[in-house]
Write a protein that holds these residues in place. Structure first.
Motif, short mmCIF file in Angstrom:
data_model
loop_
_atom_site.label_atom_id
_atom_site.label_comp_id
_atom_site.label_asym_id
_atom_site.label_seq_id
_atom_site.Cartn_x
_atom_site.Cartn_y
_atom_site.Cartn_z
N SER A 66 43.68 21.99 52.13
CA SER A 66 44.92 22.11 51.38
C SER A 66 45.64 20.77 51.45
O SER A 66 45.13 19.81 52.02
CB SER A 66 45.81 23.22 51.96
N GLU B 126 51.81 29.07 40.49
CA GLU B 126 50.36 29.03 40.61
C GLU B 126 49.82 27.62 40.82
O GLU B 126 48.84 27.41 41.55
CB GLU B 126 49.73 29.64 39.35
N VAL C 156 40.97 38.47 46.04
CA VAL C 156 41.51 37.19 45.57
C VAL C 156 42.57 37.41 44.50
O VAL C 156 43.66 36.83 44.54
CB VAL C 156 40.37 36.30 45.05
N PHE D 60 44.10 31.15 50.83
CA PHE D 60 45.07 30.53 49.94
C PHE D 60 45.95 29.64 50.79
O PHE D 60 46.33 30.01 51.91
CB PHE D 60 45.94 31.57 49.23
N HIS E 20 43.19 27.24 46.32
CA HIS E 20 42.23 28.29 46.67
C HIS E 20 40.95 27.62 47.14
O HIS E 20 40.39 26.77 46.45
CB HIS E 20 41.95 29.17 45.46
N LYS F 11 46.67 36.80 45.03
CA LYS F 11 47.24 35.71 44.23
C LYS F 11 48.36 36.21 43.33
O LYS F 11 49.38 35.53 43.14
CB LYS F 11 46.14 35.05 43.39
N ILE G 282 49.35 26.55 44.49
CA ILE G 282 48.46 27.33 45.36
C ILE G 282 47.06 26.75 45.32
O ILE G 282 46.46 26.61 44.25
CB ILE G 282 48.43 28.81 44.93
#
Length: 656
Positions: A353, A117, A104, A129, A122, A108, A120
């Protein structure tokens, strides 16, 4: 386990692809487009730099789980293991397989070099991702060029790349990136129907209005012409079902783009299975807008076949219907299959997402909420249903239709279900050693002569079922033979039991002895290749691939009633629910004696093939040749053979 994807990492291919790209020495080609002769996709313009794309980064599962997954499955599936039958809980499986914190963190850190960031997402299970990126950003990230690929016949456009790169140190941490070589669908004027790709395996008859011409349903005199519940009972020697069954043991059946009508089931049971009472119907587990039943005029032959075969075998046990996808995606599908079904069984398999659930491929799978007219407006269903002890699947595609990584991920999920005590039974296909006729990839290779394995049958952790028939003039007391009906004799298309060897998965340890025996006593008269490497071809089948199928059952001249009509049908679509129903009955017997479900049954069957009726006659033609031959022992036409219920029941009930 090996996949042809491994060959994509070769340095030579990387140099060839990157001729016009500035790929740093720190990066390596991770996935490359495999060009197949006859493909309908035409490469055109570069994708404009400002176009927004939903990007997903699939993270490798825990390395220990990757190394030990097969061992864990075999511990609970091998009858010689001290842990046989000690199936895992879903929570234990999720915990064991999630990516490591190192994976991870490293992935990332790489993403943050291009993507802020805050953009993104998670997932809760740490498996993915997800973020939205412009084409310019994605090309910078993976050192690739994205183009429009047009399919004029289907009216479909994909945004895709010939290949993409990732840092060398992340190869062990990343499974796949989408959109990748299979691309992202961005426009469709006239999507092809799922049925046109033969995702349903049932063969439809030439005359769907023919009548059964049978008066005494208990007689088995004409089972070579019409298979009824009485014929099945005589063939496989299972006793009448007990009136006392476990409320915790329902037979699961998967359906998509095909729905039953209650009136059809009622008529069939009244005619052939009068012991099935009170308008019996499946328990609906609707997935992402999937619904049932429907009106008789809209009933599907696949659903009718599945329930009309299975219910009389297991009643008063229940069936559970996993009806997937809303009306839009069921009738205007993308190219994937099974992911929304697996999502609904395991919440860790799907993730969220900004574009909706992104555990699925945005080009290959439906996206929910579905804003099309009549679409399902809810979120993708994740972990909504507990899987039944046995699940029958009569749908499939070809291995060559889908990315290797897509299939490997699904196969890993089938493995996890097996660890939890779920038996997955899948039809092996109806086109012999080929794919469906009339498709681009009915057979593989430049000359269309290389055998085309079915999907998901290559996965070693499911039980594949081939098809048999009773030869004309023979009875239920005579040996069955591998089914073969030439096109135009009984059905619109040729029917032959699907079988062969996977191009993606190696033969598992439990199967290698049986395959070696087949090659020893009935060596096929064809050249072969190794490791799934058929381009350029040295032969027509993969010598070290997982063998298909595992077992078989009757799949010809099946009595069906659908859309208010008497007819017959055939194919492994019939064979799978028959075999699954018999396994479900044995599970019920075990539960009654205080034991657990069976889970993955292949290791037991391959160690004890005497519980099956060996089929030694017949072939499965395709790709211009006669295909493989049925033989003594396992063969890539009918597997180990058809059920002998008394022997199977005695064996499985003797296990702890």
């Amino acid at each position: 386990m090996r996949s042809v994807l491994l060959s994509l990492l070769a340095a030579a291919s990387s140099i060839e692809l990157a001729a016009s790209l500035a790929v740093p020495d720190t990066h390596v080609l991770h996935e490359k487009r495999e060009v197949t002769q006859g493909t309908p996709w035409v490469k055109r313009n570069r994708v404009e730099s400002h176009i927004k794309l939903p990007v997903r980064i699939g993270l490798k599962q825990n390395a220990e789980a990757s190394e030990k997954a097969v061992e864990w499955l075999m511990e609970v599936s091998d009858p010689n293991s001290e842990k046989y039958g000690q199936h895992w809980s879903q929570e234990d499986v999720i915990k064991a397989f999630q990516p490591t914190p190192e994976t991870v963190e490293k992935v990332k850190a790489w993403l943050k070099m291009v993507i802020h960031e805050d953009r993104i997402t998670h997932t809760d299970n740490k498996a993915w991702f997800a973020f939205d990126a412009s084409t310019e950003e994605l090309e910078k990230l993976v050192h690739a060029e994205y183009y429009e690929y047009h399919n004029e016949d289907a009216g479909t456009v994909l945004l895709s790349t010939d290949g993409y790169h990732i840092p060398k140190h992340l190869q062990e941490h990343i499974d796949l990136i989408t959109p990748g070589v299979k691309g992202l669908k961005v426009r469709s004027d006239d999507l092809a129907k799922r049925a046109s790709r033969s995702s349903r395996l049932v063969k439809t008859p030439l005359d769907e209005n023919k009548t059964w011409n049978i008066t005494d349903i208990e007689k088995t005199d004409n089972c070579d012409r019409l298979i009824t519940p009485a014929c099945l009972q005589a063939l496989y020697k299972y006793p009448p079902q007990s009136s006392k069954v476990s409320p915790k043991n329902s037979l699961g059946i998967f359906e998509e783009a095909d729905t039953y009508a209650q009136e059809d089931l009622d008529f069939y049971f009244a005619k052939f299975a009068p012991w099935v009472k009170n308008r019996v119907c499946p328990i609906l587990n609707g997935i992402d807008g999937g619904s049932a039943p429907t009106r008789p005029s809209e009933a599907g032959i696949e659903s009718s076949l599945d329930f009309e075969l299975a219910i009389p075998i297991i009643y008063p046990q229940t069936t559970t219907l996993y009806q997937t996808d809303d009306s839009y995606y069921a009738n205007n599908p993308t190219n994937g299959l099974f992911n929304t079904f697996l999502d609904a069984l395991d919440g860790s398999y799907c993730t969220y997402s900004a574009y909706g659930e992104t555990g699925n491929d945005p080009q290959l799978d439906p996206t929910y909420p579905d804003l099309h007219p009549g679409g399902y407006r809810g979120k993708l269903m994740c972990g909504t249903y507990k899987p039944t002890n046995v699940i029958s699947i009569s749908y499939g595609e070809q291995e060559s239709w889908l990315p290797v990584a897509y299939q490997v991920r699904q196969c890993n999920e089938f493995l996890k279900l097996g660890m939890q005590g779920v038996t997955i039974v899948v039809a092996s296909g109806d086109d012999g050693v080929a794919g469906p006729p009339g498709t681009v990839q009915g057979c593989l290779g430049e000359n269309g002569h290389i055998f085309s394995p079915t999907q998901p049958c290559g996965c070693p952790w499911i039980t594949n079922v081939g098809a048999t028939t009773i030869a004309p003039g023979k009875t239920v007391n005579d040996p069955e033979v591998a089914v073969y009906d030439a096109a135009g004799t009984k059905y619109y298309q040729e029917l032959a039991s699907g079988g062969g060897f996977s191009n993606i998965f190696y033969a598992p340890a439990y199967q290698t002895k049986a395959i070696a025996n087949y090659f020893k006593i009935s060596n096929p008269p064809y050249k072969y290749y190794h490791n799934g490497a058929f381009d350029p071809p040295d032969g027509v089948y993969n010598r070290d691939g997982r063998g298909i199928p595992d077992v078989a059952a009757i799949g010809d001249n099946i009595a069906i009633f659908y859309q208010g009509k008497e007819t017959t049908g055939g194919g492994t679509s019939a064979s799978a629910p028959i075999f699954a129903a018999l396994i479900n009955r044995i599970v019920d017997e075990r539960l009654a004696s205080g034991k657990g479900p069976l889970g993955f049954i292949n290791p037991v069957l391959y160690q004890h093939p005497y519980v099956l009726n060996d089929i030694t006659s017949g072939k499965n033609p395709g790709c211009g040749v006669e295909g493989f031959s049925a033989s003594v022992g396992w063969d890539p036409v009918t597997g180990l053979g058809t059920p002998n219920y008394p022997k199977m029941s005695k064996l499985f009930n003797s296990l702890k």
